[in-house]
Motif scaffolding. Structure first.
Motif, PDB file in Angstrom:
ATOM      1  N   ASN A  54       0.844  -1.188   0.000  1.00  0.00           N
ATOM      2  CA  ASN A  54       0.000   0.000   0.000  1.00  0.00           C
ATOM      3  C   ASN A  54       0.886   1.248   0.000  1.00  0.00           C
ATOM      4  OD1 ASN A  54      -2.954   0.169   0.156  1.00  0.00           O
ATOM      5  ND2 ASN A  54      -2.484   1.677   1.719  1.00  0.00           N
ATOM      6  N   ALA A  55       0.376   2.325  -0.607  1.00  0.00           N
ATOM      7  CA  ALA A  55       1.186   3.545  -0.670  1.00  0.00           C
ATOM      8  C   ALA A  55       1.423   4.105   0.728  1.00  0.00           C
ATOM      9  CB  ALA A  55       0.493   4.572  -1.547  1.00  0.00           C
ATOM     10  N   GLY A  56       0.370   4.191   1.524  1.00  0.00           N
ATOM     11  CA  GLY A  56       0.517   4.663   2.891  1.00  0.00           C
ATOM     12  C   GLY A  56       0.426   3.479   3.832  1.00  0.00           C
ATOM     13  N   GLY A  57       1.113   3.543   4.953  1.00  0.00           N
ATOM     14  CA  GLY A  57       1.084   2.438   5.898  1.00  0.00           C
ATOM     15  C   GLY A  57      -0.219   2.419   6.678  1.00  0.00           C
ATOM     16  N   GLY A  61      -1.853   5.653   8.648  1.00  0.00           N
ATOM     17  CA  GLY A  61      -3.138   5.999   8.053  1.00  0.00           C
ATOM     18  C   GLY A  61      -4.250   6.026   9.086  1.00  0.00           C
ATOM     19  N   GLN A  64      -5.114   9.106  10.552  1.00  0.00           N
ATOM     20  CA  GLN A  64      -5.613  10.151   9.648  1.00  0.00           C
ATOM     21  C   GLN A  64      -6.998   9.848   9.091  1.00  0.00           C
ATOM     22  OE1 GLN A  64      -2.621  10.233   6.646  1.00  0.00           O
ATOM     23  NE2 GLN A  64      -0.978  10.548   8.121  1.00  0.00           N
ATOM     24  N   TYR A  68     -10.117  13.481   6.646  1.00  0.00           N
ATOM     25  CA  TYR A  68     -10.854  13.878   5.453  1.00  0.00           C
ATOM     26  C   TYR A  68     -12.331  14.121   5.761  1.00  0.00           C
ATOM     27  CZ  TYR A  68     -12.801  13.678   0.754  1.00  0.00           C
ATOM     28  OH  TYR A  68     -13.492  13.945  -0.394  1.00  0.00           O
ATOM     29  N   MET A 251     -14.719  15.657  -5.929  1.00  0.00           N
ATOM     30  CA  MET A 251     -13.517  15.303  -5.169  1.00  0.00           C
ATOM     31  C   MET A 251     -12.279  15.803  -5.864  1.00  0.00           C
ATOM     32  SD  MET A 251     -13.970  11.897  -3.226  1.00  0.00           S
ATOM     33  CE  MET A 251     -12.271  11.816  -3.546  1.00  0.00           C
ATOM     34  N   PHE A 265     -22.453  13.003  -0.789  1.00  0.00           N
ATOM     35  CA  PHE A 265     -22.382  11.945   0.226  1.00  0.00           C
ATOM     36  C   PHE A 265     -23.749  11.761   0.874  1.00  0.00           C
ATOM     37  CE2 PHE A 265     -17.639  12.715   1.101  1.00  0.00           C
ATOM     38  CZ  PHE A 265     -17.280  11.614   0.367  1.00  0.00           C
TER      39      PHE A 265
ATOM     40  N   ILE B 295     -18.085   5.161  -0.913  1.00  0.00           N
ATOM     41  CA  ILE B 295     -17.683   6.299  -0.079  1.00  0.00           C
ATOM     42  C   ILE B 295     -16.570   5.887   0.873  1.00  0.00           C
ATOM     43  CG2 ILE B 295     -18.500   8.024   1.568  1.00  0.00           C
ATOM     44  CD1 ILE B 295     -21.221   7.823   0.303  1.00  0.00           C
ATOM     45  N   VAL B 298     -13.375   6.003  -1.000  1.00  0.00           N
ATOM     46  CA  VAL B 298     -12.919   7.377  -1.214  1.00  0.00           C
ATOM     47  C   VAL B 298     -12.298   7.941   0.067  1.00  0.00           C
ATOM     48  CG1 VAL B 298     -13.783   9.695  -1.612  1.00  0.00           C
ATOM     49  CG2 VAL B 298     -14.510   7.844  -3.087  1.00  0.00           C
ATOM     50  N   VAL B 299     -12.998   7.738   1.176  1.00  0.00           N
ATOM     51  CA  VAL B 299     -12.525   8.298   2.446  1.00  0.00           C
ATOM     52  C   VAL B 299     -11.230   7.616   2.883  1.00  0.00           C
ATOM     53  CG1 VAL B 299     -13.069   8.446   4.899  1.00  0.00           C
ATOM     54  CG2 VAL B 299     -14.791   9.051   3.216  1.00  0.00           C
ATOM     55  N   LEU B 300     -11.206   6.283   2.794  1.00  0.00           N
ATOM     56  CA  LEU B 300     -10.031   5.554   3.277  1.00  0.00           C
ATOM     57  C   LEU B 300      -8.825   5.790   2.374  1.00  0.00           C
ATOM     58  CD1 LEU B 300     -11.790   2.252   4.292  1.00  0.00           C
ATOM     59  CD2 LEU B 300     -10.785   3.925   5.826  1.00  0.00           C
ATOM     60  N   ARG B 302      -7.960   8.472   1.119  1.00  0.00           N
ATOM     61  CA  ARG B 302      -7.323   9.708   1.575  1.00  0.00           C
ATOM     62  C   ARG B 302      -6.329   9.437   2.694  1.00  0.00           C
ATOM     63  NH1 ARG B 302      -8.641  14.825  -0.760  1.00  0.00           N
ATOM     64  NH2 ARG B 302      -9.770  14.063  -2.569  1.00  0.00           N
ATOM     65  N   ALA B 303      -6.695   8.514   3.587  1.00  0.00           N
ATOM     66  CA  ALA B 303      -5.854   8.265   4.754  1.00  0.00           C
ATOM     67  C   ALA B 303      -4.737   7.273   4.437  1.00  0.00           C
ATOM     68  CB  ALA B 303      -6.708   7.762   5.913  1.00  0.00           C
ATOM     69  N   PHE B 304      -5.040   6.244   3.682  1.00  0.00           N
ATOM     70  CA  PHE B 304      -4.076   5.162   3.516  1.00  0.00           C
ATOM     71  C   PHE B 304      -3.370   5.184   2.168  1.00  0.00           C
ATOM     72  CE2 PHE B 304      -7.185   3.635   6.575  1.00  0.00           C
ATOM     73  CZ  PHE B 304      -6.361   3.278   7.617  1.00  0.00           C
ATOM     74  N   GLY B 305      -3.808   6.048   1.276  1.00  0.00           N
ATOM     75  CA  GLY B 305      -3.189   6.075  -0.043  1.00  0.00           C
ATOM     76  C   GLY B 305      -3.656   4.900  -0.869  1.00  0.00           C
ATOM     77  N   THR B 310      -6.048  -0.310   1.422  1.00  0.00           N
ATOM     78  CA  THR B 310      -7.224   0.559   1.377  1.00  0.00           C
ATOM     79  C   THR B 310      -8.446  -0.223   0.905  1.00  0.00           C
ATOM     80  OG1 THR B 310      -5.701   2.296   0.766  1.00  0.00           O
ATOM     81  CG2 THR B 310      -8.021   2.770   0.515  1.00  0.00           C
ATOM     82  N   LEU B 313      -9.645  -2.586   3.573  1.00  0.00           N
ATOM     83  CA  LEU B 313     -10.343  -1.896   4.656  1.00  0.00           C
ATOM     84  C   LEU B 313     -11.737  -1.444   4.227  1.00  0.00           C
ATOM     85  CD1 LEU B 313      -7.467   0.206   6.221  1.00  0.00           C
ATOM     86  CD2 LEU B 313      -8.657  -1.719   7.234  1.00  0.00           C
TER      87      LEU B 313
END
Lengths: 292, 438
Positions: A54-57, A61, A64, A68, A251, A265, B295, B298-300, B302-305, B310, B313
């Motif tokens: 994955n790009a981010g861990g 993540g 974070q 959003y 988005m 949404f 959704i 889209v939201v996840l 943002r956080a996990f790339g 992602t 999850l």
């Protein structure tokens, strides 16, 4: 085997039986434990591979996740006065999403109905081709909607039609299988009665089978409609129009237009929950009506 | 008297029922028909014929099962290049070229069916087309000069800068910078080995049973390595991508099940006597389900790339809601007797759940989970296309480049096989579970 052992058993053998029973229990526990261990290993290693690729861990993540939604919500809250206007603005897109789902459910259910009757033993028009129709349904079910949608977007251009066809094809396969399971349990007497009057295959199915299975079919159809609303929103995201398409656009604009994202949404969430409740209420009524 | 009354009411009842039935028998189809008419215009079906690009359809249909070999001359340096699909990875090695190309000073390309293209001196080209004649062309700077008449058939397009000729045997395009000939063949070229591999063009029997082709490696090892690292078809990446997609489905489905099971106890009437808590848990399930995988993705993201985590999850969160609902419904239907039996031995609540409840529900729940595993493999393909992971991403990328349709066909076949395999596995396991629980 066990009978003969038991018949020969005298009190001294009870101990052997008990010990062999305990051994059996232990073996079962061992197998159970091993299965669990393998499962845990698979989950952990799978998690690690996914995390690695994955790009981010995962752990960074996790902290974070809320960022959003918080950003979107706070911006939407600041501009809450615009919200009703935005809801009205995106309402046509919502209608399009629902229309895609509804039409594809109708067409898919009709095709699924025919396919299911053609592939049910005892009802099929051409019994030799049952296998063929089943394979056709398997393939229709296996192709993810997005594959057909993307290919059709290339040929037909963007818009609701590619999504509609894609979802209808998948629906036909999925409902066809469920329908045929129901039809297998249908009573054949009305069909035979109709056959004795010289009814054609179509008449036999329409008058002899459909009335028996209609409540179940309707219930499956409603469930599918609910699933298809979600699918239609997702396909919009890859360019097939409707709410998903608007969501991707809003988005892409990023901050500053988050109020629009929030409105979309909200519409999507409301629609899904609404149809979810509606369909589960109707399905309950249909199946309860079935019981009485 | 009263008999006649009941008979009369029964009669009117029946005829009312029949009227109602007759009405619905006509009303339902006509409502559906009216709806389709509305859709016909709402979706602009009449305009579809204009928007549809049938050339695209033809390209798609022919490209997905065939390949083309490019013969290219750089019109400034005069250098010739031969490559499969015009990709650098598919270049013929130096000094090699297809068998249908001949000649040294004048390179002749035999397209078949008496269609011949000759690369003459400098930038000149002549093209023999049976039934049409000889087309001569040369370039000066960026201008293309030909002997073509003013009026040309529609399979030829002419402008100052570019000439394109499409024949049944192949295609020729001439611009100031290069002259290119495309020759079409059925099949997926270089699927097993690229030109770099010593195993290219070798018969399978030679690779399996013959002498070492590459002295460094055993034949089978080398062949597998070269196949695996095929730069044109990227088998390695494809296998990884499919693995990622299945991984997303696996992690998401089972992760959701693990989280949903304890929560489901809190949402079931029998095990959670506090109504407020039950209500709260159920609304959480509804909320999570209602937000929908799109959704969440889209939201996840943002956080996990982008990536498989992602996607996993997103599936996990959505399905926690679904499983929570299904599981708590299953838990409400458990048999009380077994729990009482366990309780009579003095079992504590947790033990009662473990030995009185779990054995009853596990087959039902596992069969549901396995069913979802299969459908989530499909979802993972779609989510992968949005969040950027797995075979879904590779497929969307291949479709968006709009030229590698044979790769698109390859991926589609693999996706279908993957989903059918998961369907088969989950069906087999479910059948075993059901057999065991009976």
């Amino acid at each position: 085997m066990s009978d003969t052992t038991l018949s020969r058993a005298d009190p001294s053998h009870v101990a052997t039986i008990q010990s062999s029973y305990m051994a059996e229990v232990q073996r079962r526990r061992l197998y159970g434990g091993l299965t669990l261990l393998i499962f845990v290993l698979l989950m952990v290693s799978g998690f690690m591979i996914a995390d690695d690729r994955n790009a981010g861990g995962f752990w960074e993540g996790l902290s974070q996740v809320g960022d959003y939604p918080a950003e979107v919500l706070s911006e939407a809250w600041e501009k809450r006065a615009d919200l009703p206007g935005l809801l009205v603005k995106y309402f046509p897109a919502l209608i399009e999403t629902i229309n895609i789902a509804a039409v594809s459910t109708l067409i898919g259910a009709a095709a699924g109905l025919v396919l299911s009757l053609l592939s049910t033993r005892g009802l099929a028009r051409w019994p030799r081709l049952i296998g063929l129709f089943r394979r056709i349904m398997d393939i229709m079910r296996a192709v993810p909607e997005i594959v057909i949608a993307l290919v059709l977007i290339f040929v037909l251009g963007g818009g609701p039609v590619p999504a509609m066809i894609a979802i209808a094809i998948h629906t036909a396969g999925a409902l066809g299988k469920l329908f045929s399971e129901v039809a297998e349990n249908a009573d054949l007497k009305p069909v035979e009665g109709l056959a004795s009057t010289g009814a054609t295959w179509g008449q036999r199915m329409w008058l002899g089978v459909i009335p028996q299975v209609a409540p179940n079919y309707l219930s499956y159809g409603l469930l599918r409609f609910e699933i298809n609303i979600r699918a239609s929103a997702i396909l919009g995201f890859v360019g097939a129009g409707g709410l998903g398409y608007e969501l991707r656009n809003s988005m892409a604009w990023g901050p500053g237009r988050f109020d629009e994202a929030a409105a979309i949404f909200l519409l999507l969430f409301g629609t899904i929950v609404f149809f979810d409740q509606l369909s589960s209420r109707y399905r309950n009524r249909l199946t309860e009506g079935d019981r009485t | 008297m009263s008999d006649a009354m009941t008979l009369d009411t029964a009669k009117t009842d029946i005829s009312a029922l029949f009227r109602r039935k007759r009405l619905t028998a006509f009303a339902v189809p006509s409502v559906i028909l009216a709806y389709f008419v509305y859709i016909f215009f709402a979706f602009d079906i009449p305009g579809l014929a204009q928007r549809a690009d049938w050339d695209n359809a033809v390209t798609l249909a022919s490209d997905s099962w065939s390949h083309k070999v490019h013969v290219t001359r750089d019109n400034s340096s005069g250098e010739m290049e031969y490559s499969v699909e015009g990709e650098r990875k598919g270049n013929y090695p130096d000094g090699q070229r297809p068998a249908w190309v001949s000649g040294e000073d004048i390179v002749t390309v035999d397209l078949g069916g008496d269609h011949v293209v000759r690369f003459l001196d400098g930038t000149a080209t002549e093209i023999e087309i049976p039934g049409f004649g000889l087309v001569e062309a040369r370039t000066e700077g960026r201008t293309v000069l030909t002997n073509l008449p003013e009026a040309v058939p529609e399979w030829i397009s002419v402008s100052d800068r570019r000439v394109g000729i499409t024949t049944p045997e192949g295609r020729i395009t001439i611009t100031g910078s290069k002259t290119e000939v495309f020759n079409y063949f059925p099949g997926w070229e270089l699927f097993f080995f690229t030109f770099e591999s010593p195993y290219h063009g070798q018969p399978a029997t030679r690779i399996l049973f013959g002498d070492r082709i590459d002295p460094e490696r055993a034949n089978i090892v080398g062949a597998v390595q070269d196949f695996w690292n095929n730069a044109m078809w990227r088998h390695k990446d494809v296998v990884w991508a499919i693995g990622e997609t299945i991984l997303m489905a696996f992690l998401g489905t089972f992760g959701a099940a693990i989280i949903a099971l304890p929560l489901a106890f809190l949402g079931a009437k029998r095990f959670a006597p506090v109504q407020a808590a039950r209500f709260g848990i159920r609304r959480i399930f509804d909320f999570v389900r209602g937000v929908d995988a799109l959704i969440w993705t889209v939201v996840l993201a943002r956080a996990f790339g982008p990536g498989p985590m992602t996607g996993a999850l997103a599936i996990l969160v959505t399905d926690t809601g679904t499983f929570g609902k299904i599981f708590s419904e299953a838990l409400e239907n458990v048999e009380e007797k077994q729990i009482e039996g366990v309780q009579s031995t003095g079992a504590k609540p947790l033990q009662r759940y473990r030995f009185g409840v779990i054995p009853q529900v596990v087959p039902v729940l596992l069969s549901q989970i396995l069913y979802f595993l299969e459908s989530n493999t499909r979802s993972a393909t779609i989510i992968g296309a949005i969040t950027g992971g797995g075979i879904g991403l590779m497929l969307t990328q291949a479709i968006q480049t709009q030229k590698d349709w044979e790769e698109v066909a390859y991926y589609i076949i693999l996706i279908v096989l993957m989903v059918m395999l998961m369907d088969w596995v989950s069906g087999k396991l479910r059948a075993r579970l059901i057999k065991r629980s009976h």
